[in-house]
Design a protein around this motif. Structure first.
Motif, PDB file in Angstrom:
ATOM      1  N   GLU A  36      37.236  15.115 -43.849  1.00 26.71           N
ATOM      2  CA  GLU A  36      36.332  14.196 -43.165  1.00 26.71           C
ATOM      3  C   GLU A  36      36.317  14.400 -41.655  1.00 26.71           C
ATOM      4  N   GLU A  70      34.262  17.355 -40.841  1.00 30.13           N
ATOM      5  CA  GLU A  70      32.852  17.059 -41.102  1.00 30.13           C
ATOM      6  C   GLU A  70      32.213  16.318 -39.933  1.00 30.13           C
ATOM      7  N   ASP A 101      31.410  10.534 -47.686  1.00 30.71           N
ATOM      8  CA  ASP A 101      31.085  11.511 -46.650  1.00 30.71           C
ATOM      9  C   ASP A 101      29.695  11.216 -46.078  1.00 30.71           C
TER      10      ASP A 101
END
Length: 279
Positions: free
Chosen positions: A75, A78, A204
């Protein structure tokens, strides 16, 4: 009790983020239409929206590493990659260029591609033993994001790959949506659900990315057939934007690390500066 409080806090936090996402999407559409209507403030709204996305992703990145914060191992990569991409898009909107910006853009996009390929494989491994149809739908969903990202980062370098990748990504997304609407009673662990309902639970930013890609695809498709005008800015002559388009679509290669539109901009800025001084 502590875990319950933490879970409640995370749910409330995500709800607040969703509200901000909705607002930014609204401003994005507003700015695009204002720009297409040849209102100069439209392009400024688009730039501020891009900057806001970058700031929002940066805040999410910082919150992930607060004390006792639990998060997915990918995460952090990302959100920081998304923050970089949004920051570079902001610079493009406001005609700001720094050295090696294309490399940074490509690197951030590549990191996201790797992350979503891993998520695709992990999802398939986890879901396919329980339900092959749902596993295939999730693979279509993540696969469309991967192909969209490939299309986005290969435009300046491999334009012959960029357009087909974007086309296949859009086709996968449409197939995912159609099958999800037709099969709303997919059984997973004794619970009935659709593909859309399942992916909405993802923590996400895949749903946000898909929404942005769909807006971009709709804009590109509608401008190509002449249904809507292109985004307008009167800050530079039309010739400048034609040169930018050639560079972004890969029709022009940089000479000594510089594109023609960059030389044009430098000369135009000097011309404007001299004229202001002479006044």
């Amino acid at each position: 009790m502590g875990l319950r409080a933490l879970w409640k806090f995370n749910v409330e936090l995500m709800s607040r983020y969703n509200i901000i996402y909705y607002l930014l999407f609204f401003l994005l559409i507003l700015g695009a239409f204002a720009s297409m209507a040849q209102n100069e403030y439209g392009i400024k709204i688009l730039g501020l929206v891009s900057a806001s996305f970058s700031l929002l992703f940066s805040i999410q990145f910082l919150r992930l590493y607060q004390k006792n914060s639990k998060h997915d191992q990918y995460e952090g990569l990302e959100v920081i990659s998304l923050a970089v991409l949004a920051a570079i898009l902001t610079m493009r909107v406001f005609y700001i260029r720094i050295q090696f910006v294309e490399i940074a853009f490509g690197a951030a996009g590549f990191v996201l591609i790797v992350i979503y390929v891993i998520k695709l494989m992990q999802s398939w491994k986890d879901i396919s033993p329980r339900n092959k149809v749902l596993a295939s739908l999730v693979a279509m969903f993540y696969g469309s994001i991967v192909l969209y990202l490939i299309s986005m980062i290969t435009v300046p370098f491999l334009p012959q790959l960029a357009e087909p990748s974007g086309g296949v990504a859009f086709a996968l997304l449409i197939a995912f949506a159609v099958v999800s609407m037709m099969r709303k009673d997919i059984l997973l662990d004794e619970e009935k659900m659709s593909g859309i309902r399942y992916v909405k639970k993802f923590k996400d930013r895949s749903v946000v990315l898909v929404a942005l890609f769909l807006l971009f695809t709709a804009y590109m498709g509608l401008t190509k057939v002449g249904a809507i005008p292109k985004i307008y800015s009167d800050q530079y002559p039309q010739a400048y934007f034609e040169l930018v388009e050639q560079a972004e679509t890969g029709k022009e290669k940089p000479v000594d690390g510089k594109f023609k539109h960059e030389e044009f901009k430098e000369m135009y800025d000097r011309f404007v500066s001299r004229n202001k001084t002479s006044e």
